[in-house]
Design a protein around this motif. Structure first.
Motif, PDB file in Angstrom:
ATOM      1  N   SER A   1       0.821  -1.208   0.000  1.00  0.00           N
ATOM      2  CA  SER A   1       0.000   0.000   0.000  1.00  0.00           C
ATOM      3  C   SER A   1       0.857   1.262   0.000  1.00  0.00           C
ATOM      4  O   SER A   1       0.606   2.189  -0.770  1.00  0.00           O
ATOM      5  N   GLU A   2       1.865   1.291   0.865  1.00  0.00           N
ATOM      6  CA  GLU A   2       2.735   2.467   0.950  1.00  0.00           C
ATOM      7  C   GLU A   2       3.500   2.699  -0.350  1.00  0.00           C
ATOM      8  O   GLU A   2       3.667   3.822  -0.792  1.00  0.00           O
TER       9      GLU A   2
ATOM     10  N   HIS B   1      -4.952   1.452  -1.406  1.00  0.00           N
ATOM     11  CA  HIS B   1      -5.429   1.277  -0.037  1.00  0.00           C
ATOM     12  C   HIS B   1      -5.261  -0.186   0.397  1.00  0.00           C
ATOM     13  O   HIS B   1      -5.542  -1.095  -0.384  1.00  0.00           O
ATOM     14  N   PRO B   2      -4.796  -0.426   1.631  1.00  0.00           N
ATOM     15  CA  PRO B   2      -4.586  -1.810   2.080  1.00  0.00           C
ATOM     16  C   PRO B   2      -5.852  -2.669   2.036  1.00  0.00           C
ATOM     17  O   PRO B   2      -5.785  -3.871   1.805  1.00  0.00           O
ATOM     18  N   TYR B   3      -7.007  -2.054   2.248  1.00  0.00           N
ATOM     19  CA  TYR B   3      -8.256  -2.827   2.185  1.00  0.00           C
ATOM     20  C   TYR B   3      -8.519  -3.351   0.776  1.00  0.00           C
ATOM     21  O   TYR B   3      -9.115  -4.403   0.601  1.00  0.00           O
TER      22      TYR B   3
END
Length: 87
Positions: A56-57, A62-64
């Protein structure tokens, strides 16, 4: 031969559509989905032990969204050990 027709809801635009297979996104949004997934797969080829937050970074996804791909079966899980890199 009898074909089943599924009623699906697109996870991006929330449009209701019908298809011969159960799918998570409509034809119009599939390109968005495959572009993100291609980026994630390329990143994982370079850094195979990355977790959702690291991906994500680096990619700005987005991590989701990454976790959702895992739930949908597009990405697998690997279990390993984390260790601190030497300075």
């Amino acid at each position: 031969m009898v074909y089943m027709i599924y009623t699906n809801i697109c996870k991006h635009c929330h449009k209701i559509f019908k298809s011969k297979i159960k799918t998570m996104c409509c034809k119009e949004c599939r390109e968005k989905d495959s572009d993100k997934l291609d980026d994630i797969v390329q990143y994982l080829k370079l850094y195979p032990n990355s977790n959702a937050l690291q991906i994500s970074e680096e990619l700005g996804i987005h991590p989701y969204v990454i976790i959702k791909y895992m739930e949908e079966g597009w990405l697998g899980e690997a279990y390993g050990e984390f260790s601190k890199l030497p300075d």
